[in-house]
Write an enzyme that holds these catalytic residues in place. Structure first.
Site, short mmCIF file in Angstrom:
data_model
loop_
_atom_site.label_atom_id
_atom_site.label_comp_id
_atom_site.label_asym_id
_atom_site.label_seq_id
_atom_site.Cartn_x
_atom_site.Cartn_y
_atom_site.Cartn_z
N HIS A 17 5.64 64.50 39.44
CA HIS A 17 7.11 65.16 38.86
C HIS A 17 7.52 65.70 40.41
O HIS A 17 9.17 65.23 40.08
CB HIS A 17 6.08 66.80 38.78
CG HIS A 17 5.07 66.64 37.33
ND1 HIS A 17 4.22 66.53 36.96
CD2 HIS A 17 5.31 65.86 36.08
CE1 HIS A 17 3.67 66.44 35.75
NE2 HIS A 17 4.67 66.16 34.99
N LYS A 41 -2.47 76.46 23.65
CA LYS A 41 -2.89 75.60 24.52
C LYS A 41 -3.74 75.21 25.60
O LYS A 41 -3.90 76.76 26.16
CB LYS A 41 -1.55 74.45 25.71
CG LYS A 41 -2.03 73.45 24.92
CD LYS A 41 -0.37 72.41 25.68
CE LYS A 41 -0.51 71.13 25.99
NZ LYS A 41 0.64 70.58 26.97
N ARG A 90 7.72 57.15 32.28
CA ARG A 90 6.57 56.10 32.42
C ARG A 90 6.67 54.92 31.70
O ARG A 90 6.55 54.17 33.26
CB ARG A 90 5.13 57.20 32.47
CG ARG A 90 4.99 58.30 33.45
CD ARG A 90 4.17 59.08 33.82
NE ARG A 90 4.18 59.86 32.42
CZ ARG A 90 3.44 60.96 31.67
NH1 ARG A 90 3.16 61.09 32.58
NH2 ARG A 90 3.82 61.19 30.68
N SER A 127 -1.30 64.17 34.69
CA SER A 127 -1.77 65.46 34.72
C SER A 127 -3.30 65.40 34.24
O SER A 127 -4.10 65.54 34.54
CB SER A 127 -0.92 66.29 34.85
OG SER A 127 0.46 67.33 34.61
#
Ligand code: ADP
Length: 151
Positions: A17, A41, A90, A127
């Site tokens: 990030h 979440k 990515r 993450s």
């Protein structure tokens, strides 16, 4: 003034990030890092912690602002008068996922999504991997900015 929203969960911010935000700064006048709040979440770090980690990492960079938001990212863009969404790519899985979101956002608004390919040295970092390393007592510090601390 060209503003971009960089949305994400940032649970926690990683060097991946960090790289995208830093490179975003060279393209935009302001990069607004927007931490999405999803009530369904479960997060490892509180919203406050996630925000502080990012603010601390960019404390010497006036072009970066950190906010939290609920709802659609395009609605946030309108509120902040940002014409761009910044996202990192990515791998092909990211591309497929992001493509559908970007098309939808284009259908619902005039907001353009700008994709930056990740730097090869940080492209493997996520993450969720960082959280796994933390849970299992590994050295997570090589994957995140120095501002990320565990209690
Ligand atoms: P989300 O829950 O939206 O996936 P993340 O915090 O995981 O939120 O990611 C936010 C953005 O950062 C996404 O565009 C994602 O592709 C990008 N990103 C995540 N990890 C990396 C990385 N290692 N390198 C570059 N970009 C990344």
């Amino acid at each position: 003034m060209k503003k971009a929203i960089f949305p994400g969960s940032f649970d926690p911010i990683t060097l991946g990030h960090f790289d995208i935000i830093q490179r975003g700064i060279s393209l935009f006048d302001e990069v607004i890092v927007a931490i999405g709040v999803n009530a369904e979440k479960k997060y490892m770090f509180s919203l406050d912690e996630r925000k502080k980690f990012i603010e601390e990492a960019f404390k010497d960079e006036p072009k970066v602002r950190v906010i939290t938001y609920e709802g659609l990212t395009i609605d946030l863009c309108k509120k902040e008068k940002a014409e761009f969404i910044l996202r990192g790519l990515r791998n092909p899985a990211d591309f497929e996922f992001e493509k559908a979101i970007a098309h939808t956002n284009r259908r619902l608004s005039k907001i353009e999504t700008v994709f930056l390919l990740t730097a090869s040295k940080t492209s493997y970092i996520s993450s969720s991997i960082v959280r796994d390393v933390i849970r299992n007592g590994g050295d997570f510090t090589v994957l995140v900015p120095e501002s990320v601390k565990i209690k």
